[in-house]
Design a protein around this motif. Structure first.
Motif, PDB file in Angstrom:
ATOM      1  N   THR A  82       0.817  -1.222   0.000  1.00 13.51           N
ATOM      2  CA  THR A  82       0.000   0.000   0.000  1.00 13.51           C
ATOM      3  C   THR A  82       0.846   1.266   0.000  1.00 13.51           C
ATOM      4  O   THR A  82       0.294   2.372   0.076  1.00 13.51           O
ATOM      5  CB  THR A  82      -0.919   0.019   1.233  1.00 13.51           C
ATOM      6  OG1 THR A  82      -0.113  -0.014   2.427  1.00 13.51           O
ATOM      7  CG2 THR A  82      -1.867  -1.159   1.225  1.00 13.51           C
ATOM      8  N   GLU A  83       2.164   1.144  -0.067  1.00 15.33           N
ATOM      9  CA  GLU A  83       3.041   2.317  -0.028  1.00 15.33           C
ATOM     10  C   GLU A  83       3.357   2.808  -1.436  1.00 15.33           C
ATOM     11  O   GLU A  83       3.304   2.044  -2.410  1.00 15.33           O
ATOM     12  CB  GLU A  83       4.337   1.985   0.705  1.00 15.33           C
ATOM     13  CG  GLU A  83       4.139   1.721   2.189  1.00 15.33           C
ATOM     14  CD  GLU A  83       5.441   1.370   2.882  1.00 15.33           C
ATOM     15  OE1 GLU A  83       5.622   1.794   4.031  1.00 15.33           O
ATOM     16  OE2 GLU A  83       6.270   0.659   2.274  1.00 15.33           O
ATOM     17  N   GLY A  84       3.723   4.075  -1.507  1.00 11.84           N
ATOM     18  CA  GLY A  84       4.098   4.650  -2.786  1.00 11.84           C
ATOM     19  C   GLY A  84       2.895   4.939  -3.669  1.00 11.84           C
ATOM     20  O   GLY A  84       1.742   4.816  -3.258  1.00 11.84           O
ATOM     21  N   THR A  85       3.175   5.341  -4.880  1.00  3.80           N
ATOM     22  CA  THR A  85       2.131   5.681  -5.841  1.00  3.80           C
ATOM     23  C   THR A  85       1.932   4.544  -6.837  1.00  3.80           C
ATOM     24  O   THR A  85       2.805   3.684  -7.001  1.00  3.80           O
ATOM     25  CB  THR A  85       2.495   6.962  -6.608  1.00  3.80           C
ATOM     26  OG1 THR A  85       3.749   6.769  -7.276  1.00  3.80           O
ATOM     27  CG2 THR A  85       2.618   8.144  -5.660  1.00  3.80           C
ATOM     28  N   ILE A  86       0.778   4.546  -7.485  1.00  3.43           N
ATOM     29  CA  ILE A  86       0.479   3.558  -8.523  1.00  3.43           C
ATOM     30  C   ILE A  86       0.667   4.255  -9.867  1.00  3.43           C
ATOM     31  O   ILE A  86      -0.123   5.121 -10.244  1.00  3.43           O
ATOM     32  CB  ILE A  86      -0.955   3.026  -8.391  1.00  3.43           C
ATOM     33  CG1 ILE A  86      -1.175   2.433  -6.995  1.00  3.43           C
ATOM     34  CG2 ILE A  86      -1.235   1.976  -9.456  1.00  3.43           C
ATOM     35  CD1 ILE A  86      -2.601   2.008  -6.737  1.00  3.43           C
ATOM     36  N   SER A  87       1.719   3.904 -10.554  1.00  5.79           N
ATOM     37  CA  SER A  87       2.027   4.569 -11.814  1.00  5.79           C
ATOM     38  C   SER A  87       1.119   4.076 -12.939  1.00  5.79           C
ATOM     39  O   SER A  87       0.766   2.895 -13.008  1.00  5.79           O
ATOM     40  CB  SER A  87       3.483   4.324 -12.190  1.00  5.79           C
ATOM     41  OG  SER A  87       3.773   4.876 -13.466  1.00  5.79           O
ATOM     42  N   THR A 123      -6.884  -4.121 -17.525  1.00  3.10           N
ATOM     43  CA  THR A 123      -5.703  -4.968 -17.723  1.00  3.10           C
ATOM     44  C   THR A 123      -4.494  -4.113 -18.088  1.00  3.10           C
ATOM     45  O   THR A 123      -3.364  -4.412 -17.664  1.00  3.10           O
ATOM     46  CB  THR A 123      -5.966  -6.019 -18.814  1.00  3.10           C
ATOM     47  OG1 THR A 123      -7.280  -6.562 -18.655  1.00  3.10           O
ATOM     48  CG2 THR A 123      -4.964  -7.151 -18.735  1.00  3.10           C
ATOM     49  N   VAL A 124      -4.726  -3.050 -18.841  1.00  2.00           N
ATOM     50  CA  VAL A 124      -3.645  -2.095 -19.139  1.00  2.00           C
ATOM     51  C   VAL A 124      -3.186  -1.423 -17.854  1.00  2.00           C
ATOM     52  O   VAL A 124      -1.978  -1.225 -17.635  1.00  2.00           O
ATOM     53  CB  VAL A 124      -4.119  -1.046 -20.172  1.00  2.00           C
ATOM     54  CG1 VAL A 124      -3.068   0.060 -20.324  1.00  2.00           C
ATOM     55  CG2 VAL A 124      -4.402  -1.696 -21.519  1.00  2.00           C
ATOM     56  N   ARG A 125      -4.126  -1.074 -16.986  1.00  8.96           N
ATOM     57  CA  ARG A 125      -3.773  -0.459 -15.698  1.00  8.96           C
ATOM     58  C   ARG A 125      -2.857  -1.379 -14.897  1.00  8.96           C
ATOM     59  O   ARG A 125      -1.857  -0.947 -14.313  1.00  8.96           O
ATOM     60  CB  ARG A 125      -5.032  -0.148 -14.893  1.00  8.96           C
ATOM     61  CG  ARG A 125      -5.895   0.971 -15.436  1.00  8.96           C
ATOM     62  CD  ARG A 125      -7.058   1.276 -14.489  1.00  8.96           C
ATOM     63  NE  ARG A 125      -7.884   2.367 -14.995  1.00  8.96           N
ATOM     64  CZ  ARG A 125      -9.004   2.200 -15.692  1.00  8.96           C
ATOM     65  NH1 ARG A 125      -9.439   0.962 -15.935  1.00  8.96           N
ATOM     66  NH2 ARG A 125      -9.692   3.227 -16.125  1.00  8.96           N
ATOM     67  N   VAL A 126      -3.203  -2.660 -14.848  1.00  5.05           N
ATOM     68  CA  VAL A 126      -2.394  -3.635 -14.117  1.00  5.05           C
ATOM     69  C   VAL A 126      -0.994  -3.723 -14.723  1.00  5.05           C
ATOM     70  O   VAL A 126       0.015  -3.696 -14.009  1.00  5.05           O
ATOM     71  CB  VAL A 126      -3.077  -5.015 -14.130  1.00  5.05           C
ATOM     72  CG1 VAL A 126      -2.107  -6.097 -13.626  1.00  5.05           C
ATOM     73  CG2 VAL A 126      -4.332  -4.995 -13.272  1.00  5.05           C
ATOM     74  N   ALA A 153       1.598 -10.213  -6.190  1.00  2.00           N
ATOM     75  CA  ALA A 153       0.217 -10.584  -5.887  1.00  2.00           C
ATOM     76  C   ALA A 153      -0.333  -9.734  -4.741  1.00  2.00           C
ATOM     77  O   ALA A 153      -1.489  -9.277  -4.784  1.00  2.00           O
ATOM     78  CB  ALA A 153       0.131 -12.065  -5.545  1.00  2.00           C
ATOM     79  N   ALA A 154       0.481  -9.505  -3.692  1.00  2.00           N
ATOM     80  CA  ALA A 154       0.044  -8.684  -2.557  1.00  2.00           C
ATOM     81  C   ALA A 154      -0.214  -7.243  -3.006  1.00  2.00           C
ATOM     82  O   ALA A 154      -1.173  -6.592  -2.551  1.00  2.00           O
ATOM     83  CB  ALA A 154       1.098  -8.725  -1.457  1.00  2.00           C
ATOM     84  N   PHE A 155       0.622  -6.747  -3.904  1.00  6.73           N
ATOM     85  CA  PHE A 155       0.435  -5.389  -4.425  1.00  6.73           C
ATOM     86  C   PHE A 155      -0.889  -5.278  -5.184  1.00  6.73           C
ATOM     87  O   PHE A 155      -1.645  -4.316  -5.017  1.00  6.73           O
ATOM     88  CB  PHE A 155       1.609  -5.029  -5.341  1.00  6.73           C
ATOM     89  CG  PHE A 155       1.432  -3.781  -6.150  1.00  6.73           C
ATOM     90  CD1 PHE A 155       1.463  -2.527  -5.549  1.00  6.73           C
ATOM     91  CD2 PHE A 155       1.221  -3.852  -7.524  1.00  6.73           C
ATOM     92  CE1 PHE A 155       1.297  -1.366  -6.297  1.00  6.73           C
ATOM     93  CE2 PHE A 155       1.054  -2.698  -8.281  1.00  6.73           C
ATOM     94  CZ  PHE A 155       1.086  -1.457  -7.664  1.00  6.73           C
ATOM     95  N   LEU A 156      -1.195  -6.276  -5.999  1.00  6.49           N
ATOM     96  CA  LEU A 156      -2.440  -6.261  -6.774  1.00  6.49           C
ATOM     97  C   LEU A 156      -3.663  -6.427  -5.873  1.00  6.49           C
ATOM     98  O   LEU A 156      -4.711  -5.814  -6.115  1.00  6.49           O
ATOM     99  CB  LEU A 156      -2.402  -7.349  -7.843  1.00  6.49           C
ATOM    100  CG  LEU A 156      -1.327  -7.170  -8.923  1.00  6.49           C
ATOM    101  CD1 LEU A 156      -1.290  -8.379  -9.855  1.00  6.49           C
ATOM    102  CD2 LEU A 156      -1.577  -5.888  -9.721  1.00  6.49           C
ATOM    103  N   GLN A 157      -3.545  -7.255  -4.833  1.00  3.24           N
ATOM    104  CA  GLN A 157      -4.638  -7.384  -3.875  1.00  3.24           C
ATOM    105  C   GLN A 157      -4.921  -6.065  -3.176  1.00  3.24           C
ATOM    106  O   GLN A 157      -6.082  -5.650  -3.045  1.00  3.24           O
ATOM    107  CB  GLN A 157      -4.290  -8.440  -2.810  1.00  3.24           C
ATOM    108  CG  GLN A 157      -4.457  -9.868  -3.255  1.00  3.24           C
ATOM    109  CD  GLN A 157      -4.081 -10.819  -2.131  1.00  3.24           C
ATOM    110  OE1 GLN A 157      -2.899 -11.005  -1.825  1.00  3.24           O
ATOM    111  NE2 GLN A 157      -5.097 -11.418  -1.511  1.00  3.24           N
ATOM    112  N   ALA A 158      -3.873  -5.409  -2.698  1.00  6.21           N
ATOM    113  CA  ALA A 158      -4.032  -4.164  -1.941  1.00  6.21           C
ATOM    114  C   ALA A 158      -4.629  -3.049  -2.795  1.00  6.21           C
ATOM    115  O   ALA A 158      -5.304  -2.155  -2.281  1.00  6.21           O
ATOM    116  CB  ALA A 158      -2.682  -3.728  -1.377  1.00  6.21           C
TER     117      ALA A 158
END
Length: 297
Positions: A170-175, A193-196, A238-243
């Motif tokens: 949950t840290e940082g920004t989502i580019s 899917t592009v976002r991911v 996987a944890a990043f995508l879940q969060a």
């Protein structure tokens, strides 16, 4: 001897000039008085007493006070500063600022940027965990000088380091910047899917390969992406995508023969049956399926 007015006679009315005639007359009188005043001054100026009086007045006046009309005519008038030319603080110079930078370091957590090397100094900005700061090499006690927005600022030395910190899910920004590896993977993918793809590419640049549109299941419709990775790094992804499932529009994940879905998220990761190989059992990649166009980024 007073002459009596004849019975029945009327007094002749007084006829006044119009206002504009009277105005011209008064203007002429005023001009004449002004001319007489000039002549009188000229006459007085020729007398010894008047010359002495003028000299005395000149002695009292400041030496720097000149005749600005004469100076302007002969070109000797000094330059006079206007209020707008009052000295101002110099604007920051990016060139001078860059010349002071000796290197960069990483923020190990959210770092307050202060005006001076003092804990009571006001906080002017913050730098997020994992972001770089430009350091000058100057330290003072437990503080390090940095260049922030082309200006000298100070941060606590213990909050920065040469090594890049590992960001939590949950840290940082989502580019959402285009992936440095190229955009060919994005062809035919759904918006989520592009976002991911872009978010994972920016957060985990060590991933070398992705699988996009393919002729099977949800890959055919552009809803799925394969992130080719093994071991612990796969679980971190996987944890990043879940969060960040809401922001990225994630529907479910598969990794190392286990599955996690948004619909049954409270149950955690659930086991899957053996499909007969590393790739089929998702040991060499994280499989992501998205909703399609539900992400909030």
């Amino acid at each position: 001897m007073t002459h009596a007015r004849k019975p029945g006679s009327r007094r002749k009315p007084v006829v006044r000039d119009p206002w504009y005639v009277r105005a011209r007359r008064h203007g002429g009188i005023a001009a004449g008085v002004a001319s007489l005043g000039v002549a009188a001054v000229a006459t007085l100026g020729s007398s010894p007493a008047t010359v002495a009086t003028v000299a005395t007045a000149a002695d009292v006046a400041p030496a720097s006070q000149g005749d600005i009309v004469t100076e302007a005519l002969d070109g000797s008038a000094p330059a006079r500063a206007s209020r707008s030319s009052v000295e101002r603080a110099p604007l920051p110079s990016s060139v001078k600022a860059e010349a002071r930078v000796e290197g960069t370091m990483y923020a190990q957590k959210t770092v307050p940027v202060r005006a001076d090397s003092d804990p009571d100094s006001p906080v002017l900005a913050t730098i997020g965990k994992g972001k770089t700061v430009q350091v000058t090499g100057t330290t003072r006690g437990g503080w390090t000088e940095i260049i922030h927005n082309d200006l000298s600022r100070w941060v606590a030395t213990k909050l920065i380091d040469d090594s890049e910190p590992k960001l939590g899910p949950t840290e940082g920004t989502i580019s959402q910047a285009p992936c440095a590896r190229g955009s060919s993977v994005e062809s035919g993918l759904q918006p989520d899917t592009v976002r991911v793809y872009r978010a994972v590419c920016a957060r985990f640049p060590q991933v070398a390969s992705y699988g996009g549109v393919a002729g099977r299941g949800e890959h055919a419709t552009g809803h799925s992406l394969d992130i080719m990775v093994r071991g612990q790094l796969g679980w971190e992804i996987a944890a990043f995508l879940q969060a960040n499932r809401v922001a990225l529009g994630v529907d479910y994940l598969i990794y190392e023969q286990r599955i996690w879905t948004v619909q049954r998220g409270g149950e955690g990761w659930r086991g899957m049956s053996d499909r007969g190989g590393d790739t089929a059992n998702h040991y060499d990649h994280v499989h992501v399926t998205t909703v399609g166009s539900a992400g909030t980024l």
